[in-house]
Design an enzyme around this catalytic site. Sequence first.
Site, short mmCIF file in Angstrom:
data_model
loop_
_atom_site.label_atom_id
_atom_site.label_comp_id
_atom_site.label_asym_id
_atom_site.label_seq_id
_atom_site.Cartn_x
_atom_site.Cartn_y
_atom_site.Cartn_z
N LYS A 206 34.65 35.08 3.30
CA LYS A 206 34.50 34.15 2.19
C LYS A 206 35.81 34.03 1.40
O LYS A 206 36.28 32.93 1.11
CB LYS A 206 33.37 34.58 1.28
CG LYS A 206 33.10 33.62 0.13
CD LYS A 206 32.00 34.13 -0.80
CE LYS A 206 30.66 34.18 -0.15
NZ LYS A 206 29.57 34.53 -1.10
N GLU A 212 39.51 44.67 6.45
CA GLU A 212 39.18 44.93 7.85
C GLU A 212 39.25 43.64 8.67
O GLU A 212 39.81 43.62 9.77
CB GLU A 212 37.78 45.54 7.96
CG GLU A 212 37.60 46.86 7.23
CD GLU A 212 37.06 46.69 5.82
OE1 GLU A 212 36.41 47.62 5.34
OE2 GLU A 212 37.29 45.62 5.22
N GLY A 267 26.09 37.89 1.78
CA GLY A 267 26.55 38.15 3.14
C GLY A 267 25.44 38.43 4.13
O GLY A 267 25.40 37.86 5.23
N ARG A 268 24.51 39.29 3.77
CA ARG A 268 23.44 39.65 4.71
C ARG A 268 22.37 38.58 4.82
O ARG A 268 21.42 38.71 5.60
CB ARG A 268 22.83 41.00 4.33
CG ARG A 268 22.27 41.06 2.92
CD ARG A 268 21.98 42.50 2.51
NE ARG A 268 21.61 42.62 1.11
CZ ARG A 268 22.47 42.67 0.11
NH1 ARG A 268 23.76 42.59 0.33
NH2 ARG A 268 22.05 42.81 -1.14
N GLU A 353 20.84 47.68 2.37
CA GLU A 353 21.85 47.15 1.44
C GLU A 353 21.17 46.41 0.29
O GLU A 353 21.71 46.36 -0.82
CB GLU A 353 22.82 46.23 2.18
CG GLU A 353 24.12 45.96 1.43
CD GLU A 353 25.18 45.32 2.29
OE1 GLU A 353 26.01 46.06 2.87
OE2 GLU A 353 25.19 44.08 2.41
N HIS A 384 11.24 57.33 25.29
CA HIS A 384 11.82 58.50 25.95
C HIS A 384 12.96 59.08 25.12
O HIS A 384 13.82 59.78 25.64
CB HIS A 384 12.31 58.11 27.35
CG HIS A 384 11.20 57.65 28.24
ND1 HIS A 384 10.48 58.53 29.03
CD2 HIS A 384 10.64 56.44 28.43
CE1 HIS A 384 9.55 57.85 29.69
NE2 HIS A 384 9.62 56.58 29.34
N LYS A 512 35.51 51.24 -0.50
CA LYS A 512 36.65 50.36 -0.22
C LYS A 512 37.77 50.58 -1.24
O LYS A 512 38.96 50.58 -0.90
CB LYS A 512 36.22 48.90 -0.24
CG LYS A 512 35.34 48.47 0.92
CD LYS A 512 35.03 46.99 0.82
CE LYS A 512 34.21 46.50 1.98
NZ LYS A 512 33.93 45.04 1.90
#
Length: 547
Positions: A206, A212, A267-268, A353, A384, A512
């Site tokens: 954005k 990153e 964001g999510r 979050e 399993h 961060k």
Amino acid sequence: MSTLVHSPAWQALTAHQIKISQQTMREMFCDDPQRFDKFSLQWDGLLLDYSKNLITAETLTLLLNLARQSKLDDWIVRMFNGDKINTSEQRAALHTALRAPRGTSVYVDGKDVVPDVHRVLDHIRHFSEAVRNGTFCGHTGKPFRDVVNIGIGGSALGPLMVSEALKSYGSAQLNVHFVSNVDATDLVETLKRLDPETTLFIISSKTFTTLETLTNAHSARDWVVKHLGADEVIGKHFVAVSTNLTETSKFGINPENVFEFWDWVGGRYSLWSAIGLPIALYIGINNFERLLAGAHAMDTHFREAPLERNMPVILGILGIWYANFFGAASHVILPYDQYLQHFPAYLQQLEMESNGKRIDRNGQVVDYATGMVIWGEPGTNGQHSFYQLLHQGTRMVPADFLAPIISHNPIGEHHSILLANCFAQTEALMLGKTTGEARAELETQGLSGAALETLLPYKVFPGNRPTNTLLFDQLDPYTMGMLVALYEHKVFVQSVIWNINPFDQWGVEFGKQLAGKLLPELQRKERVFVHDSSTNGLINYFLARRV
């Protein structure tokens, strides 16, 4: 004690939990042959079976009283109306507007945002069709064969999850890849398989300042320039999803190839926006719009259905029941569909979050549990791996099972075997196996005496483990949209009851900030002494041993 915990609705549930704890679901099903009909919902091709829960009709009434006490109806209206319910950032939370049909109206600060949403959607349509038909191609004139999305968090996980889930609808000529980790291995291993002449990069950020993402973007840029020559090629091989035209231009991206989104898109919750560009490129814009339509259908259901017949509300209050009144700390997502392999991780971000908060909307520390640890794995692999803990462990772990009626890959008896396992697991978790049943089974196998008595305790299953089951006809774009929106709204329901803001994520920022301070120290050679002894020791050990 907080107002919530002290409230009549909460106190009634606390007392009711003691009574329910003395019952078993096995008994409940024996006592009421109509239990499935009473505790299941069918809507628009979805079946939610929540009958295998530690609930009675009274439980639901009490949980719905808690929801009404929290003014859930009002909060739903406020969210859809564009009120600034993200109070810590003074923003609306209008991911629902991203799937609103053309011609409807949703207002933010007095402005109807739906025309802007569809303007960007038209931009996505034009661009994605141009890439898919070869009109928009690389620097050497070759059509694109690979798309690499560079982002992090919601700018990566949502598009990755949906692209994998809808692989049956994906282009045979265009592959999508997702790079999110700043660990160079993620980018290097992706690029090893690709041809720079036929690779298109989407930089999703954005602000276009995320460390990153920009680190990976610049390394990808260097890779393209190294193989194809001058910087001018960047405009043909890079596009951006961003609001920062100044920085995208500095990077070399053509302003016509920058896709907009807005600060009222978290964001999510952003895969419905231009962040979904890789989805549209991969499955085609018509299928992307079907994804939006499915989400909008769930929005309508959430907004209009009465609380007692409302799927997100039912899932939300059941989660409250186990988190706050049974002490459950985690919730497992078990999709019996390999295409949904990333769905547990997606819901992990969405729920943890959003609702992993300790401060309520009034700025006070809560004195009740919020959020749960979300995890999971596709069946039958998980059977399993960790189902042992679900069946015989010491912790209650509520589970959601998801499965399609129709497989996209109907080979032999595979799908029947898959669903047999799915249904059997929910039955086994509910029923358990009594000591008498285990003894009879061992006797049938020929055991007796000391050998039987020694083995017997290990063969007993307590049962009474709660599950929800979601069945759908087939995993198509419309259904996928409904499923994601269902869980988005479930999270919102819980946030309202807990009186927390699910749309901020201040906890993401602190690490961060510290990383930004540490980075220069890792880039120098001098030993460090300004942190705690552990952090100093780790930094200095790294400095001493790096090549």
